[in-house]
Motif scaffolding. Sequence first.
Motif, mmCIF file in Angstrom:
data_model
loop_
_atom_site.group_PDB
_atom_site.id
_atom_site.type_symbol
_atom_site.label_atom_id
_atom_site.label_comp_id
_atom_site.label_asym_id
_atom_site.label_seq_id
_atom_site.Cartn_x
_atom_site.Cartn_y
_atom_site.Cartn_z
ATOM 1 N N THR A 1 0.837 -1.209 0.000
ATOM 2 C CA THR A 1 0.000 0.000 0.000
ATOM 3 C C THR A 1 0.874 1.262 0.000
ATOM 4 O O THR A 1 2.063 1.223 0.345
ATOM 5 C CB THR A 1 -0.909 0.073 1.255
ATOM 6 O OG1 THR A 1 -0.071 0.324 2.401
ATOM 7 C CG2 THR A 1 -1.699 -1.216 1.471
ATOM 8 N N GLN B 1 4.848 5.258 2.867
ATOM 9 C CA GLN B 1 4.925 6.448 3.721
ATOM 10 C C GLN B 1 5.636 6.110 5.041
ATOM 11 O O GLN B 1 6.525 6.838 5.495
ATOM 12 C CB GLN B 1 3.491 6.962 3.947
ATOM 13 C CG GLN B 1 3.350 8.118 4.934
ATOM 14 C CD GLN B 1 4.143 9.340 4.516
ATOM 15 O OE1 GLN B 1 4.445 9.518 3.331
ATOM 16 N NE2 GLN B 1 4.527 10.162 5.487
ATOM 17 N N GLU C 1 0.467 3.602 2.075
ATOM 18 C CA GLU C 1 0.745 3.881 3.488
ATOM 19 C C GLU C 1 2.020 3.166 3.937
ATOM 20 O O GLU C 1 2.812 3.724 4.705
ATOM 21 C CB GLU C 1 -0.454 3.451 4.337
ATOM 22 C CG GLU C 1 -0.429 4.080 5.723
ATOM 23 C CD GLU C 1 -1.428 3.426 6.684
ATOM 24 O OE1 GLU C 1 -2.098 2.433 6.290
ATOM 25 O OE2 GLU C 1 -1.500 3.908 7.830
#
Lengths: 104, 104
Positions: free
Chosen positions: B61, B66, B63
């Motif tokens: 993902t 990140q 995320e």
Amino acid sequence: MTTSNELPYYAVIFTSLLHLPDEEYHGLDEKLILEAKKMDGFIGMDSARSLLGISVSYWKTLEDIQIWSQNTQHIFAKEKGKKLWYESYNVKICKIEKEYSFKR
Amino acid sequence: MTTSNELPYYAVIFTSLLHLPDEEYHGLDEKLILEAKKMDGFIGMDSARSLLGISVSYWKTLEDIQIWSQNTQHIFAKEKGKKLWYESYNVKICKIEKEYSFKR
């Protein structure tokens, strides 16, 4: 090193392991770049090889990639690649959503 | 050569030209892979270097990418990279939408 200011754009990540690369194989990248430059939507290409080879070509739209996949030179390279050059390869089509750069 | 059956997934394409790579730089890929393997969502990494270096890491993902960007070892590598190792680099975050493979 290819960059583009206009997001999103698209990339084809081609990773490969070699089987029997011949003389024709060694001119392949240059030949394909010359050919790709004639196509609509071609932005650029980055290539490197250690044991694994990685070539990433960049395109404005998915449709440009679809049209490139039908290019005669490109089809020839894929067929010769399966017959001779590559032990294995993988192709990933992706949408580039963010980008940043550093320059000394 | 990293592959995944579950689409879509995400890639970070890191291209770089070297400035002053030291001994620490040469162990970097292995060190970062060991570190990335501890993170949620890490799928794999492909690397090659000619004059240009290309490393592509794959994640489940956005995320996960990140969170990886905030990893201490990763931040250290980025800072040392700017100070010493790299002449320039470019980072592209992308969503992998299609994939196919060939194996002899």
